[in-house]
Design a protein around this motif. Structure first.
Motif, PDB file in Angstrom:
ATOM      1  N   LEU A   9      26.258  66.469  73.748  1.00  0.00           N
ATOM      2  CA  LEU A   9      26.746  66.740  75.092  1.00  0.00           C
ATOM      3  C   LEU A   9      26.619  68.216  75.363  1.00  0.00           C
ATOM      4  N   LEU A  10      26.469  68.561  76.639  1.00  0.00           N
ATOM      5  CA  LEU A  10      26.489  69.962  76.969  1.00  0.00           C
ATOM      6  C   LEU A  10      27.178  70.198  78.277  1.00  0.00           C
ATOM      7  N   ASP A  56      21.550  70.534  80.162  1.00  0.00           N
ATOM      8  CA  ASP A  56      22.902  70.825  79.705  1.00  0.00           C
ATOM      9  C   ASP A  56      23.793  69.589  79.784  1.00  0.00           C
ATOM     10  N   SER A  57      25.097  69.771  80.040  1.00  0.00           N
ATOM     11  CA  SER A  57      26.015  68.628  79.989  1.00  0.00           C
ATOM     12  C   SER A  57      25.741  67.586  81.050  1.00  0.00           C
ATOM     13  N   MET A  58      25.146  67.979  82.151  1.00  0.00           N
ATOM     14  CA  MET A  58      24.795  66.994  83.161  1.00  0.00           C
ATOM     15  C   MET A  58      23.751  66.030  82.604  1.00  0.00           C
ATOM     16  N   THR A  59      22.800  66.566  81.880  1.00  0.00           N
ATOM     17  CA  THR A  59      21.780  65.743  81.240  1.00  0.00           C
ATOM     18  C   THR A  59      22.370  64.951  80.088  1.00  0.00           C
ATOM     19  N   ASP A  65      29.860  57.310  78.291  1.00  0.00           N
ATOM     20  CA  ASP A  65      29.057  56.723  77.227  1.00  0.00           C
ATOM     21  C   ASP A  65      27.590  57.074  77.450  1.00  0.00           C
ATOM     22  N   GLN A  66      26.850  57.196  76.364  1.00  0.00           N
ATOM     23  CA  GLN A  66      25.459  57.612  76.483  1.00  0.00           C
ATOM     24  C   GLN A  66      24.616  56.662  77.323  1.00  0.00           C
ATOM     25  N   ASP A  67      24.954  55.380  77.290  1.00  0.00           N
ATOM     26  CA  ASP A  67      24.180  54.447  78.112  1.00  0.00           C
ATOM     27  C   ASP A  67      24.576  54.505  79.582  1.00  0.00           C
ATOM     28  N   GLU A  68      25.577  55.346  79.918  1.00  0.00           N
ATOM     29  CA  GLU A  68      25.977  55.535  81.308  1.00  0.00           C
ATOM     30  C   GLU A  68      25.430  56.834  81.894  1.00  0.00           C
ATOM     31  N   ALA A  69      24.887  57.702  81.045  1.00  0.00           N
ATOM     32  CA  ALA A  69      24.347  58.979  81.511  1.00  0.00           C
ATOM     33  C   ALA A  69      23.042  58.745  82.267  1.00  0.00           C
ATOM     34  N   PHE A  70      22.724  59.633  83.206  1.00  0.00           N
ATOM     35  CA  PHE A  70      21.594  59.357  84.082  1.00  0.00           C
ATOM     36  C   PHE A  70      20.248  59.236  83.353  1.00  0.00           C
ATOM     37  N   PRO A  71      19.985  59.954  82.243  1.00  0.00           N
ATOM     38  CA  PRO A  71      18.717  59.693  81.553  1.00  0.00           C
ATOM     39  C   PRO A  71      18.606  58.254  81.047  1.00  0.00           C
ATOM     40  N   HIS A 214      26.995  59.328  87.761  1.00  0.00           N
ATOM     41  CA  HIS A 214      25.695  59.347  87.088  1.00  0.00           C
ATOM     42  C   HIS A 214      24.725  58.352  87.726  1.00  0.00           C
ATOM     43  N   LYS A 215      25.250  57.277  88.265  1.00  0.00           N
ATOM     44  CA  LYS A 215      24.373  56.333  88.963  1.00  0.00           C
ATOM     45  C   LYS A 215      23.727  56.997  90.179  1.00  0.00           C
ATOM     46  N   VAL A 216      24.521  57.807  90.882  1.00  0.00           N
ATOM     47  CA  VAL A 216      23.991  58.513  92.045  1.00  0.00           C
ATOM     48  C   VAL A 216      22.969  59.559  91.605  1.00  0.00           C
TER      49      VAL A 216
END
Length: 230
Positions: A9-10, A56-59, A65-71, A214-216
């Motif tokens: 995380l960043l 950074d932390s946005m990425t 949860d990692q599967d919820e992050a935008f990447p 993150h969906k947005v």
């Protein structure tokens, strides 16, 4: 489904309270940073291409949860269309443009076909000299192009609150479109479009997006990434 490889995380401090939150994030992310090596596998052989999110932390997806992050959500979109791309999440807690520049060589071993650069937010909130931020981001772009001239680059724009004064805030915002134009790369004008400043889409810290946020962000990124993938 392809696995997204996560470094850690960043933190990008979009709406303030830098000191206390920076310390908090370091405590929360240290375990994941230490365990990264165990999670990394070798790049798949064959025709599969790589999309590297370097930020950074946005990425990294701080606080979700990692599967919820935008990447990860972008990977889902790619998979749903049957595209043979693997997404790598190259986020690191507290990353600045300078620290990103110091570690980019290691990430270039991944041979990215598409490189999304999302750095600079921490620079702005720390009041780092704007010319230094721009120079660091330019150097990262240069390194990618020197190593892999065919790699497509996307630059994610960021904005900061006016804590550092109106001129600094305005000039910071202009770094990203200027760099995009000078380097002829795709620009995401504002990564947190329709998310930044919206309490319903941010965590209690008022900085990092929730899973819904993150969906947005994923939709915003997808609007600019999809044409490049095709």
């Amino acid at each position: 489904m392809n696995k997204i490889r996560v470094i850690s995380l960043l933190s990008v401090f979009f709406l303030g309270a830098f000191g206390a939150i920076s310390c908090n994030e370091s405590q929360k992310t240290s375990g994941k940073e230490a365990s990264y090596d165990a999670k990394v596998d070798e790049k798949s052989e064959g025709t599969q291409k790589t999309v590297l999110f370097f930020g950074d932390s946005m990425t990294a997806g701080y606080g979700v949860d990692q599967d919820e992050a935008f990447p990860a959500l972008v990977q889902e979109k790619i998979d749903s269309l049957g595209m043979d791309y693997k997404v790598i999440n190259g986020g690191l807690s507290g990353e600045t443009s300078a620290s990103g520049l110091s570690r980019i060589d290691w990430f270039l071993e991944e041979k990215p076909d598409i490189f999304i650069l999302e750095l600079g937010g921490n620079d702005g909130l720390r009041g780092i000299k704007l010319s230094a931020t721009k120079e660091n981001l330019q150097s990262i772009i240069d390194k990618v192009r020197e190593e892999y001239p065919a790699t497509k680059i996307i630059l994610a724009g960021m904005q900061i609150p006016p804590n550092m004064g109106e001129k600094y805030t305005t000039d910071f915002k202009e770094i990203f479109p200027n760099l995009a134009e000078e380097n002829d790369v795709v620009l995401i004008p504002f990564l947190l479009e329709n998310v930044g400043g919206n309490p319903a889409l941010n965590q209690p810290d008022g900085i990092h997006p929730t899973a819904e946020g993150h969906k947005v962000v994923a939709e915003t990124v997808w609007k600019y990434l999809q044409p490049v993938l095709r």
